[in-house]
Design an enzyme around this catalytic site. Sequence first.
Site, short mmCIF file in Angstrom:
data_model
loop_
_atom_site.label_atom_id
_atom_site.label_comp_id
_atom_site.label_asym_id
_atom_site.label_seq_id
_atom_site.Cartn_x
_atom_site.Cartn_y
_atom_site.Cartn_z
CE LYS A 55 -2.40 0.06 3.61
NZ LYS A 55 -2.61 1.26 5.05
NE ARG A 105 1.16 -5.78 11.82
CZ ARG A 105 2.07 -5.76 10.43
NH1 ARG A 105 3.38 -7.21 11.00
NH2 ARG A 105 2.62 -4.99 9.88
#
Length: 371
Positions: A192, A324
Amino acid sequence: MVKLHDLEFEPFISEEEIENAIDGLAKQLNEEFGNQNPVFIGVLNGAFMFASEIIKRFDGDCEISFVKMASYKGTESTGDIKNLVGLNQDIAGRTVILLEDIVDTGNTLEEIDKMLLSAKVKRYEVATLFFKPEAYKKSIPVNYRGMDIENKFIVGYGLDYDGLGRNLRQVYKRKEQKMTNLLLFGPPGAGKGTQADILKEKYNLVHISTGDIFRYNIKNQTELGISAKSFIDKGQLVPDEVTINMLNAEVEKNEGCNGFIFDGFPRTEAQAEALQVYLSSKNTEVHAMIALEVDDEILVQRLLERGKTSGRVDDADEAVIRNRIKVYYAETAILKNFYKKQDKFYGVDGVGTIQEITDRLSAVIDELMEK
Ligand code: IMP
Ligand code: MG
């Protein structure tokens, strides 16, 4: 196109459409109140044109009054007080038809409602030329509506922008700013950050990362930073309101830019809604939620690889990595639904070379920009 003060407005509702809406309303009012000798109460200033057109079309007996909202200074604790002035007629026991140019949040209507009830009217109905369903927050029924419109700022046909535009024969809406606002999502390790850096250069967008903003504000001890830190220090989540205020400040700083890539925000549906309200006040919106999609096993491998060189402890342990990723999907699912409902969700395959992934993201963005 018309320009009023500093803003540009484009044609939105034609004279003919307005006329049809008024004809329709007048027909309903004649049917319902034709033989009840109602009192029409027009709310100035905006309703003067509409009131005149409705009353011309009313065939039965009727009386006419006008009222106006006036603000005056109260005490320090009460601030500005709004008050209705101008009603110089006894309306106790009468049937009243309130004529409004526009009902937006309904705040004005609520004030008038109090006045009409304390004046002991027999019955009252609201007739408004324009109604904004998305903005209306009250429960007072608005039964006679000329036209439901989207939540955009309009002028003309009695409605003004800072005093100007009331004389226009048709209705104009504020010209859209050409912006492209993207929410970039991706699980840890999806690339990202890399893609956001490339896209902001390519499309000349401003990259807003809430994590970065928090760190910046805290480091510089801004008012917002101090407020955020007080929550973080107590081990609490920073409330949405503080986060959205920080974000707003960031958007304000970049007024006139081509658009934003939001990264790390929104995290909750409440934040998504706050962002929507805020951007619409800036006359723009979120155009797309773009999520990079990468298979869990590939993510785990990428992050373990990164952990070998990055030194980030949260990249070193496979169990921590898997957790996560799990947290990301749990959080994102709600937002994915939120934007799917608005047809704004785009999943993009995040496996491939950096260039390949940029190309896929660009295909989505190019399409949005053409719209
Ligand atoms: P309210 O939010 O329903 O109380 O609307 C209050 C007043 O705001 C209306 O009577 C109008 O004077 C003004 N207003 C609301 N929306 C618009 C708009 O789109 N253009 C111009 N004036 C508006
Ligand atoms: Mg008004």
